[in-house]
Structure formats: C-alpha cells, structure tokens
Design an enzyme around this catalytic site. Sequence first.
Site, PDB file in Angstrom:
ATOM      1  N   SER A 267       0.856  -1.196   0.000  1.00 29.69           N
ATOM      2  CA  SER A 267       0.000   0.000   0.000  1.00 29.69           C
ATOM      3  C   SER A 267       0.881   1.231   0.000  1.00 29.69           C
ATOM      4  O   SER A 267       1.990   1.207   0.545  1.00 29.69           O
ATOM      5  CB  SER A 267      -0.874   0.031   1.254  1.00 29.69           C
ATOM      6  N   ASP A 268       0.425   2.309  -0.634  1.00 30.09           N
ATOM      7  CA  ASP A 268       1.122   3.564  -0.394  1.00 30.09           C
ATOM      8  C   ASP A 268       0.891   3.886   1.087  1.00 30.09           C
ATOM      9  O   ASP A 268      -0.039   3.372   1.714  1.00 30.09           O
ATOM     10  CB  ASP A 268       0.624   4.687  -1.314  1.00 30.09           C
ATOM     11  N   TRP A 269       1.749   4.734   1.615  1.00 32.92           N
ATOM     12  CA  TRP A 269       1.784   4.930   3.071  1.00 32.92           C
ATOM     13  C   TRP A 269       0.468   5.509   3.613  1.00 32.92           C
ATOM     14  O   TRP A 269       0.126   6.656   3.393  1.00 32.92           O
ATOM     15  CB  TRP A 269       2.974   5.823   3.419  1.00 32.92           C
TER      16      TRP A 269
END
Length: 749
Positions: A267-269
């Site tokens: 996942s992106d952060w």
Amino acid sequence: MKHRLAFLLLFAIFHFSLFTFHSLAQVPVYLDQTKDIEARVEDALARMTLAEKIDVIHAQSKFSSAGVKRLGLPDFWTDDGPHGVRPDVLWDEWEQAGQTNDSCVAFPALTCLAATWNPMLSAEYGHALGEEALYRGKSMILGPGINIYRTPLGGRNFEYMGEDPYLTSRMVVPYVQGLQSVGVASCVKHYCLNNEEEYRHKVNVIVSDRALHEIYLPGFEAAVKEGKAWGVMGAYNLYKDEHNCHNQYTLNKILKQDWGFDGVVVSDWGGAHDLDQAVKNGLDMEFGTWTNGLSEGASNAYDMYYLSKQYQKAILEGKYTTKELDEKVRRVLRTFFRTTMNKQKPYGFLCSEEHYQTARLVAQQGIVLLQNEGDVLPIEPQGKKILVVGENAIKMMTVGGGSSSLKVQHEISPLQGLQERLKNTDCQIEYARGYVGDTSGNYNGVTTGQNLKDDRSPEELIAEAVEKAKTADYVIIFGGLNKSDYQDSEGHDRKTMDLPYGQDNLIKALATANKNTIYVNISGNAVSMPWKKQVPAIVQGWFLGSEAGTALADILTGDANPCGKLPFTWHESLEQVGAHSFGEAAFPGIWRGGEKKIIDEEYKEGIFVGYRWTDKQKLKPTFAFGHGLSYTTFKVSNLRSEFDETADGNMTFKVDVTNTGSRPGCDVVQLYITDVKCSVERPVKELKAFQKVTLKPGETQTVTLTTDKRALSFWDEQTDNWKAEPGEFIAWVGDASDRLTCKVKFKLQ
Ligand code: BGC
C-alpha cells in the site's frame, strides 16, 4: 568503469541466473535452501503460525515489516526511492535517525532519465541505485514512479517518466531489471491513475477503458510482464470508487490475473482504508503512517492496521478463512527469497565513483537543449566574462519535494560546476542573485546548511543583475522551480504554469541588457515562457542530483554535446493541455456531495494526452515531445521497409542517420505510427519505436526499428482487448515529434 562494463555485459543474463543457483554454504537453521523459491515459500508457509503470518503483511516501523525470527527470516526493509536511497528516519517518527552512513548519491530525477531516451542508461541507473540500497540494508526501493504527465501542474511529475506510455515502458523495464539484478526489489508506483497530488487521497478517477489501457497502464504492464517487477505500490486515489491500494479491478483482475504479477502489492503509506477490501482486493502488505490516512498517531499504531490485529481477530472469529492470508504471505515470502534471503546478492556500495559517473552521464544525456538561436551555445570562455544569475545556480535541490528528498554526500551546484570547469582558464565568473525564492532548505530534518537569505527587494536584485549583465560576454540564468510546496513537490499541484518569484521580469530585463543570454530551467515540469523570443538559448536542466553542476558545465561549455529529448510536450499555456480543456470536472475534479470525501475527476480528454492532444487540436506547443537540439546537426533520411504488407503486424524499418555537422553527437531516431482509417478515433500519430545513435562528424549509420501488432492496435472496449484493424498505416521517422522527415506506408492484411 570496469565494474560498469561488466555489469552491462552481464545485465541481460544475470537476472535469469540469479535465483536458479543456490549455494549450500550458508544454509540457515530452519529453511532448506536447496529447494527452488516456490518450494521454499511453501515450506516456510507451512511452518508459520497465524500470528507470524499476520506480522509479515504489515509494517512494524515507518519503513520495515517483520520477518520470522524463529525461521531465520530477517526483517524486511524498504526505502524511497526513486532517485537515491532516502536517509533513515526514526523507528516510528519521520524525524531523522541521525545516522552517519546514509548520505547517498542523488541520481537525476526520473524526468531526466526519461529524457535520455537511453534504456541502457536506465539499466545502469537501476543497478547503481540497487548497490546503494544494498549497502544501506534495504531490500525494496519504493520506485520507480511512472505515472503519466497529464498536466504540467502535476506536483510529482518530476519523479515520473513523462507523458508517453511507450517511452515510459521502454525506460522502466531496464530500471527495474538493473535494480533487481542485485537482489533489491523495485516497487513500481503509484498504480494507478495517480496523476494529481492536490486531492490524492480523495480523487476518484473516471476514465475510459481505452485511455486506461492505452495511456495509463502500459508502463506498469511493461514493468510487470517484461521487467518482472517484484513489487507494485497501490496509489492513494480511487478508481471505480475503490481505493487503488485495495481495488478489485486494478489489482486482482488486471495486475494479478491478466498480467500474472507474482510479487507483492504494497500500500502507499496510509493508503488502506477498509478491512474487507484490504483482505479481498489484492493488497499484500500494508505500510503507512498510523491508520487513518496520514492523520492521527497512536502508540500501538501498527497493531491497529487493517492487515494486523483486526484481521487476525476476524480470522479467529471465522469471518475469513486463511485463504486470502496465505496468498498474501506467499507473495511476501517470495519477495523475501528474492531479496533478503537471496544468498547470491552482490556487495553494496555507497557513493562509489561509478555511481557518480552514472549520475553524471544520465544528467549529461538528459539535459535538453531547447533553443539555440545564433549558436550562442556552447559558450567560448577564453578571455570572457560570464555572469551567472539566479537562486537555482546556488540552491541545493536534493533536499525537499516530499518522499524523494535525499541526504547527499555532495551536490555540485550549477555555479560550482562552472567555477570548477573554468578555474584554470582566463575566464571570469561573476554571480548575481537576481531573485529570491525559497530560502528554507530543509526537509524532514535534513538541512542543506545553506544560508540563502537575502533581504533585497526584487527591483534591487534585478537592477544589480542588469548592471553586471551590461559588461558580461554571457549571462547564464539558472531559474525555474524548486522543491517547495506547490512547485515540484509531493502533496500539492502547482497553481499556475508561470515561473514563480517574478523570474519573468528578471529574464526579460537580462535579455534586453545582454544579447548572449542563456536561460537554464531547473524543473520537472514545463513552465510558461513569455520571453522565449527574446532569449536566444534555452536549456532544460531538470533536477540533476549530485552531479548537477558538473553535468550542466559539461553541456554549456560543449565538453558534452547535448542529446536529451523532451519526454513531454512543452505546452505554451494550460489552454493547450487536454486535461485543462474541459473545466474543473476534468481537473482537479468536482466534489461529490457536501462532505468533501470524494472528488470525481473525469479524464475527459481520453487518450488525447500530451502530443496526442496538440496533434488533434492542431496546436503548436512551445517545444514538441521528443524535441531536443544538439551542437551538431543530423539528417534522417531514406526510410524503407522490406515489405509493404504484413500479416502479423511485425514490421522492420531501416533509416539512415547522418551527422551533418562538425562535432560528434547523439541523435534519437523516433518512429511514430498513424492508423489511416479506423472504426474508432485514433491519435494523429503515436511513438512506437526509437533508438539513440552516436555519430562522428560526417558518419552515417543505418538504424533498424521494429514494431509489432501491438504498435498498430487500439484498446477495443467491445471485446476488452487489443485490436488492430486491417488497412493502411503510415510510419513516420525523424528526430522529434515535429520533425518527422521520412514516411512510408504499409498495410496490415
Ligand atoms: C508517497 C510514496 C512514498 C511513501 C513512503 C507516500 O506518501 O506517496 O511515493 O514511497 O510515502 O515515503
């Protein structure tokens, strides 16, 4: 040099052999290394407890996730990406960890890499970055970024590879292969449709299937299918009303099912938003900042991630079986065995001479000579006085801009580069500030240490520069954007295409005062240039990293002959941009309901992005896609193909390129295809092949360019597949999208 050559020779074969040969020398206690990766994955999976499985699929710190200590699997470390290895932050804080071994080489930003149009250099870039990552103990680099340049306002365009899906595809594959050849995973980002920063967490992109497949996906598809990327990062935004970090259609259907991706989706952060979707819709590892989308912290935040305790509890309560969990863990383990557990990994190096050489070469080859009226460039410094003007001549650009910010061992500024190059000559260099922009110089606790404060008014600064310009032989202005908010920086988009800090006034005044004015634009985006006709020489200098000043001096003095070509169309104004031609609905979008939770952005220009739009509308941009001048001249002629008909779409073209000037140089031969008649609207032309050639003065080389059926195809929304319709096509060849000097017609049967 020896090392780099060896790499290039081995590059093609190395990644095939890397993981098929396993040494028996260091067999860890519990895992049998004689088995191939899949067997080892299954072996480890079968031994893991539920808690251990949960542990490996979510972060335990800002940039790491847990391994399985009991089984001898070490923790897994990632780091940004994509231009150098980000300095270490604290375990659970963004503040600097204060390490003294994390000052890296900053490579030129990916816009510059794309502007080299040189896939071999991209492989070398990835390889060098991989060696830096290995030294720093990182198993995955959060890059490359390959979102399409849809508008020149895009805050992160500088981290990407331009507007064209074909160019992006050719450049991303070798980057991924180069990086992974040393056993470091790439995490290609941000998948997908992350073309806006301003509302990146809330934008729901509405786009036609054609534009999705023809424009926004090919780079990712190539990275996965050809580059064999081991990681993909889901983007923050939504598509079909689902966040891209857990999106049934883009992750499960397209990425994993259609393209056969066998690596991890990260996942992106802070990009995960829902347990059920995180479980079912293709997400494998959750990373981020606390739990609710980058806003609130808690002491046990990692336990509160979706793919953490709540998932474990839901499994224990019988809401989910371990089917999805095991699939995620398999992918994570596969990544471990490809990276941290790969005993064949070479050694890492930080700041090696070769890495600096690579950075310099990429910068040299990516700098674009946009305009050179009266051959003002290259400068002839003997006995001359050069006035250097502008904040960007002295400002460090590697700090700032968001997650790609770096802490460098050194960064040579443009002024330093020129001073160093000309120090043993009788040329005098003077400096005038010209304008004051952003003097802050720090990002997340990394400070440049530069004191750029200057309290003079814009009028005073311009007056000083003009006075000095009157007696100079050359005036070289280094201006453009920087990495501050609302410029080339993560989190926001630019508000206008104009140059900030009153630079237009400065440039006009200097061009009036001195006829040998050269403007070097530092940015990752096009800027408007109302003074273009008054300034004889214009150079696009990107964000060039550690060797910025050295490479710029190489080009300005003619030690290196410019050969970069624009990876995007340099529109004259926003009115020329497809995304800005349909009002707010197309950019930045329209809020759905009053709650401001979702903003719908409809890509109404469809497939007509960049030159596809200017061609369709018959607009003349400031500089065309693929444009870039040289200090020599080239002639592209005699295009021919062996057959004038093809059954399978495969075509081979030959064309002669001659260096008609007096210096050695490189040209990029570009092939574009036009579908003469089609049942759907097609772009006027599309890039489908290119090759960079180096030629001595007077030398001619025959370049071979090949295309396949995909190059003739469009995405057919009826059949959900690529389709090439029989009939006539035209192949155009030249060395810029607006300088296509040859054409041949051919037929698809
Ligand atoms: C960015 C990513 C980056 C991550 C970790 C996010 O905000 O969008 O590109 O890799 O942070 O720093």
